[in-house]
Scaffold this motif. Structure first.
Motif, PDB file in Angstrom:
ATOM      1  N   THR A 173       0.868  -1.180   0.000  1.00 36.10           N
ATOM      2  CA  THR A 173       0.000   0.000   0.000  1.00 36.10           C
ATOM      3  C   THR A 173       0.902   1.226   0.000  1.00 36.10           C
ATOM      4  N   LEU A 174       0.683   2.090  -0.983  1.00 36.79           N
ATOM      5  CA  LEU A 174       1.523   3.282  -1.174  1.00 36.79           C
ATOM      6  C   LEU A 174       0.692   4.549  -1.026  1.00 36.79           C
ATOM      7  N   ILE A 175       1.346   5.588  -0.573  1.00 35.68           N
ATOM      8  CA  ILE A 175       0.701   6.896  -0.516  1.00 35.68           C
ATOM      9  C   ILE A 175       1.513   7.848  -1.382  1.00 35.68           C
ATOM     10  N   ASN A 176       0.857   8.465  -2.356  1.00 39.45           N
ATOM     11  CA  ASN A 176       1.511   9.445  -3.206  1.00 39.45           C
ATOM     12  C   ASN A 176       1.845  10.649  -2.335  1.00 39.45           C
ATOM     13  N   CYS A 177       3.130  10.983  -2.239  1.00 38.20           N
ATOM     14  CA  CYS A 177       3.580  12.051  -1.339  1.00 38.20           C
ATOM     15  C   CYS A 177       3.033  13.418  -1.731  1.00 38.20           C
ATOM     16  N   GLU A 178       2.697  13.606  -3.011  1.00 48.92           N
ATOM     17  CA  GLU A 178       2.196  14.894  -3.471  1.00 48.92           C
ATOM     18  C   GLU A 178       0.680  15.018  -3.300  1.00 48.92           C
ATOM     19  N   SER A 179      -0.049  13.959  -3.680  1.00 50.17           N
ATOM     20  CA  SER A 179      -1.511  14.060  -3.700  1.00 50.17           C
ATOM     21  C   SER A 179      -2.195  13.372  -2.520  1.00 50.17           C
ATOM     22  N   ASP A 180      -1.434  12.636  -1.712  1.00 45.69           N
ATOM     23  CA  ASP A 180      -1.973  11.832  -0.604  1.00 45.69           C
ATOM     24  C   ASP A 180      -2.898  10.713  -1.093  1.00 45.69           C
ATOM     25  N   GLU A 181      -2.906  10.452  -2.386  1.00 47.32           N
ATOM     26  CA  GLU A 181      -3.723   9.372  -2.938  1.00 47.32           C
ATOM     27  C   GLU A 181      -3.095   8.033  -2.532  1.00 47.32           C
ATOM     28  N   GLU A 182      -3.966   7.084  -2.138  1.00 44.65           N
ATOM     29  CA  GLU A 182      -3.480   5.778  -1.707  1.00 44.65           C
ATOM     30  C   GLU A 182      -3.744   4.752  -2.802  1.00 44.65           C
ATOM     31  N   ASN A 191       9.017  12.240 -12.164  1.00 47.85           N
ATOM     32  CA  ASN A 191       9.200  11.383 -11.001  1.00 47.85           C
ATOM     33  C   ASN A 191       8.055  11.535 -10.001  1.00 47.85           C
ATOM     34  N   ILE A 192       7.662  10.406  -9.398  1.00 50.71           N
ATOM     35  CA  ILE A 192       6.616  10.403  -8.382  1.00 50.71           C
ATOM     36  C   ILE A 192       7.183   9.779  -7.122  1.00 50.71           C
ATOM     37  N   GLU A 193       6.950  10.438  -5.995  1.00 49.21           N
ATOM     38  CA  GLU A 193       7.403   9.881  -4.718  1.00 49.21           C
ATOM     39  C   GLU A 193       6.238   9.188  -4.034  1.00 49.21           C
ATOM     40  N   TYR A 194       6.482   7.952  -3.605  1.00 47.20           N
ATOM     41  CA  TYR A 194       5.482   7.176  -2.869  1.00 47.20           C
ATOM     42  C   TYR A 194       6.060   6.800  -1.513  1.00 47.20           C
TER      43      TYR A 194
END
Length: 161
Positions: A94-103, A148-151
């Motif tokens: 389970t990941l959380i997108n650091c920018e959007s808080d989307e899980e 790049n996307i941070e999770y």
């Protein structure tokens, strides 16, 4: 050993079931269709015969493909691996997108099992490669087409579906 393909227990079972279906149901059905089409006479202008032969080619090709994959598969039962919180093959993450808080939740599976809509990503995908070896609480940087996307890795589970 290096040319073996990792696959989950469920993935191997699905391939074996498809192989059984092709050999015990599809192959005899196609053979019967070819026999019936032959009875209609002239094979040059017999559309049913040509369609059945084409189906036979696809069926035999898929049987060979599956048998080859099963010969080179390394089945990994993640339920037998102690859960250390590290992301490994077969883990559900389970990941959380650091920018959007989307899980989002993904299961890391073999290439043949990957199905993004079902939440299954290939072990060779950019996301999986960025996650492997990391632990709960770590941040993974994924190179995506749009940048790049941070999770943040929220949870790691070792489940077999």
């Amino acid at each position: 050993m290096s040319d073996q393909t990792p696959m989950t227990v469920a993935g191997e079972q699905a391939l074996r079931a498809e192989l059984k279906q092709l050999k015990s149901v599809e192959r005899p059905r196609i053979t019967q269709a070819i026999a019936e089409a032959r009875e209609h006479g002239d094979l040059k202008e017999n559309a049913e015969y040509h369609a059945a032969r084409e189906q036979q080619g696809f069926c035999e090709g898929r049987i060979q493909e599956i048998e080859s994959k099963l010969a080179n598969v390394r089945v990994i039962d993640v339920t037998k691996i102690p859960c250390t919180g590290k992301v490994i093959f077969g883990a559900t993450v389970t990941l959380i997108n650091c920018e959007s808080d989307e899980e989002v939740t993904y299961r890391i599976v073999g290439e043949d099992e990957a199905d993004v809509k079902a939440g299954k990503i290939s072990v060779t995908s950019p996301i999986a490669r960025a996650l492997i070896g990391k632990e709960e609480g770590d941040v993974a940087l994924v190179a995506a087409p749009g940048g790049n996307i941070e999770y943040e890795i929220d949870q790691v589970q070792h489940l077999e579906e």
